[in-house]
Scaffold this motif. Structure first.
Motif, PDB file in Angstrom:
ATOM      1  N   MET A   1       0.792  -1.151  -0.105  1.00  0.00           N
ATOM      2  CA  MET A   1      -0.047  -0.084  -0.061  1.00  0.00           C
ATOM      3  C   MET A   1       1.076   1.275   0.026  1.00  0.00           C
ATOM      4  N   TYR A   2       0.487   2.027  -0.845  1.00  0.00           N
ATOM      5  CA  TYR A   2       1.343   3.501  -0.946  1.00  0.00           C
ATOM      6  C   TYR A   2       0.664   4.585  -0.048  1.00  0.00           C
ATOM      7  N   SER A   3       1.688   5.446   0.533  1.00  0.00           N
ATOM      8  CA  SER A   3       1.108   6.218   1.404  1.00  0.00           C
ATOM      9  C   SER A   3       0.709   7.744   0.395  1.00  0.00           C
ATOM     10  N   LYS A   4      -0.320   8.478   0.838  1.00  0.00           N
ATOM     11  CA  LYS A   4      -0.853   9.567  -0.185  1.00  0.00           C
ATOM     12  C   LYS A   4       0.621  10.606  -0.485  1.00  0.00           C
ATOM     13  N   ILE A   5       0.680  11.171  -1.468  1.00  0.00           N
ATOM     14  CA  ILE A   5       1.542  12.133  -1.805  1.00  0.00           C
ATOM     15  C   ILE A   5       0.606  13.416  -1.501  1.00  0.00           C
ATOM     16  N   LYS A   6       0.968  14.319  -0.902  1.00  0.00           N
ATOM     17  CA  LYS A   6       0.401  15.652  -0.514  1.00  0.00           C
ATOM     18  C   LYS A   6       0.896  16.635  -1.803  1.00  0.00           C
ATOM     19  N   LEU A   7       0.014  17.220  -2.643  1.00  0.00           N
ATOM     20  CA  LEU A   7       0.461  18.082  -3.547  1.00  0.00           C
ATOM     21  C   LEU A   7      -0.227  19.306  -3.370  1.00  0.00           C
ATOM     22  N   LEU A   8       0.538  20.678  -3.335  1.00  0.00           N
ATOM     23  CA  LEU A   8      -0.166  21.881  -3.391  1.00  0.00           C
ATOM     24  C   LEU A   8      -0.119  22.408  -4.749  1.00  0.00           C
ATOM     25  N   ILE A   9      -1.233  22.806  -5.192  1.00  0.00           N
ATOM     26  CA  ILE A   9      -1.274  23.619  -6.564  1.00  0.00           C
ATOM     27  C   ILE A   9      -1.381  24.993  -6.210  1.00  0.00           C
ATOM     28  N   VAL A  10      -0.510  25.897  -6.609  1.00  0.00           N
ATOM     29  CA  VAL A  10      -0.578  27.068  -6.506  1.00  0.00           C
ATOM     30  C   VAL A  10      -0.725  27.785  -8.026  1.00  0.00           C
ATOM     31  N   ASP A  11      -1.933  28.311  -8.126  1.00  0.00           N
ATOM     32  CA  ASP A  11      -2.092  28.776  -9.738  1.00  0.00           C
ATOM     33  C   ASP A  11      -3.263  29.831  -9.567  1.00  0.00           C
ATOM     34  N   ASP A  12      -3.260  31.040 -10.157  1.00  0.00           N
ATOM     35  CA  ASP A  12      -4.467  31.790 -10.387  1.00  0.00           C
ATOM     36  C   ASP A  12      -5.318  31.555 -11.427  1.00  0.00           C
ATOM     37  N   SER A  13      -4.820  30.549 -12.211  1.00  0.00           N
ATOM     38  CA  SER A  13      -5.739  30.568 -13.640  1.00  0.00           C
ATOM     39  C   SER A  13      -6.675  29.387 -13.461  1.00  0.00           C
ATOM     40  N   ASP A  15      -8.515  27.883 -15.535  1.00  0.00           N
ATOM     41  CA  ASP A  15      -8.427  26.836 -16.588  1.00  0.00           C
ATOM     42  C   ASP A  15      -7.345  25.909 -16.312  1.00  0.00           C
ATOM     43  N   ASP A  16      -6.190  26.414 -15.984  1.00  0.00           N
ATOM     44  CA  ASP A  16      -4.966  25.645 -15.748  1.00  0.00           C
ATOM     45  C   ASP A  16      -5.152  24.723 -14.687  1.00  0.00           C
ATOM     46  N   VAL A  17      -5.744  25.205 -13.607  1.00  0.00           N
ATOM     47  CA  VAL A  17      -6.081  24.133 -12.384  1.00  0.00           C
ATOM     48  C   VAL A  17      -7.160  23.104 -12.740  1.00  0.00           C
ATOM     49  N   TYR A  18      -8.001  23.460 -13.650  1.00  0.00           N
ATOM     50  CA  TYR A  18      -8.800  22.603 -14.284  1.00  0.00           C
ATOM     51  C   TYR A  18      -8.167  21.455 -14.907  1.00  0.00           C
ATOM     52  N   ILE A  19      -7.364  21.802 -15.786  1.00  0.00           N
ATOM     53  CA  ILE A  19      -6.447  20.990 -16.428  1.00  0.00           C
ATOM     54  C   ILE A  19      -5.707  20.022 -15.550  1.00  0.00           C
ATOM     55  N   ILE A  20      -5.024  20.609 -14.632  1.00  0.00           N
ATOM     56  CA  ILE A  20      -4.358  19.918 -13.544  1.00  0.00           C
ATOM     57  C   ILE A  20      -5.115  18.811 -12.940  1.00  0.00           C
ATOM     58  N   ARG A  21      -6.313  19.275 -12.374  1.00  0.00           N
ATOM     59  CA  ARG A  21      -7.077  18.403 -11.675  1.00  0.00           C
ATOM     60  C   ARG A  21      -7.725  17.343 -12.650  1.00  0.00           C
ATOM     61  N   GLU A  22      -8.149  17.463 -13.751  1.00  0.00           N
ATOM     62  CA  GLU A  22      -8.299  16.470 -14.847  1.00  0.00           C
ATOM     63  C   GLU A  22      -7.524  15.389 -15.049  1.00  0.00           C
ATOM     64  N   LEU A  23      -5.958  15.912 -15.178  1.00  0.00           N
ATOM     65  CA  LEU A  23      -5.064  14.969 -15.105  1.00  0.00           C
ATOM     66  C   LEU A  23      -4.671  13.998 -14.051  1.00  0.00           C
ATOM     67  N   LEU A  24      -4.883  14.736 -12.822  1.00  0.00           N
ATOM     68  CA  LEU A  24      -4.966  14.064 -11.530  1.00  0.00           C
ATOM     69  C   LEU A  24      -5.940  13.028 -11.161  1.00  0.00           C
ATOM     70  N   LYS A  25      -7.106  13.250 -11.476  1.00  0.00           N
ATOM     71  CA  LYS A  25      -8.478  12.947 -10.919  1.00  0.00           C
ATOM     72  C   LYS A  25      -8.261  11.243 -10.850  1.00  0.00           C
ATOM     73  N   THR A  28      -4.859   7.864  -7.371  1.00  0.00           N
ATOM     74  CA  THR A  28      -5.565   7.841  -5.934  1.00  0.00           C
ATOM     75  C   THR A  28      -4.539   8.248  -5.047  1.00  0.00           C
ATOM     76  N   ILE A  29      -3.287   7.958  -5.416  1.00  0.00           N
ATOM     77  CA  ILE A  29      -2.262   8.234  -4.521  1.00  0.00           C
ATOM     78  C   ILE A  29      -1.992   9.639  -4.048  1.00  0.00           C
ATOM     79  N   ILE A  30      -2.369  10.699  -4.962  1.00  0.00           N
ATOM     80  CA  ILE A  30      -2.156  11.935  -4.778  1.00  0.00           C
ATOM     81  C   ILE A  30      -3.461  12.704  -4.085  1.00  0.00           C
ATOM     82  N   GLN A  31      -3.076  13.353  -3.127  1.00  0.00           N
ATOM     83  CA  GLN A  31      -4.257  14.272  -2.586  1.00  0.00           C
ATOM     84  C   GLN A  31      -3.537  15.640  -2.808  1.00  0.00           C
TER      85      GLN A  31
END
Length: 71
Positions: A1-13, A15-25, A28-31
């Motif tokens: 079992m893998y531990s979760k990777i905690k990622l912080l996304i810092v972006d004011d766009s 559209d960019d955040v939407y794309i990143i979230r879609e790529l990560l959805k 499951t190991i990324i929070q």
């Protein structure tokens, strides 16, 4: 079992955040959390730790390499 990777996304766009979230959805190991400004990010980093930060260098309250230096 893998531990979760905690990622912080810092972006004011949204559209960019939407794309990143879609790529990560399906990864499951990324929070992740999301911030829009350097000021809010710095406050969050005082309280919480992250394994990785995905950082936009041009934010409303900071730009360029100064953003990276402040982080």
């Amino acid at each position: 079992m893998y531990s979760k990777i905690k990622l912080l996304i810092v972006d004011d766009s949204p559209d960019d955040v939407y794309i990143i979230r879609e790529l990560l959805k399906d990864i499951t190991i990324i929070q992740y959390e999301y911030e829009k400004s350097l000021n809010h990010t710095l406050k969050l980093l005082e309280k919480d730790k992250f394994d990785c930060i995905l950082l936009d260098l041009n934010l409303p309250d900071s730009s360029g390499t100064d953003t990276l230096k402040d982080i």
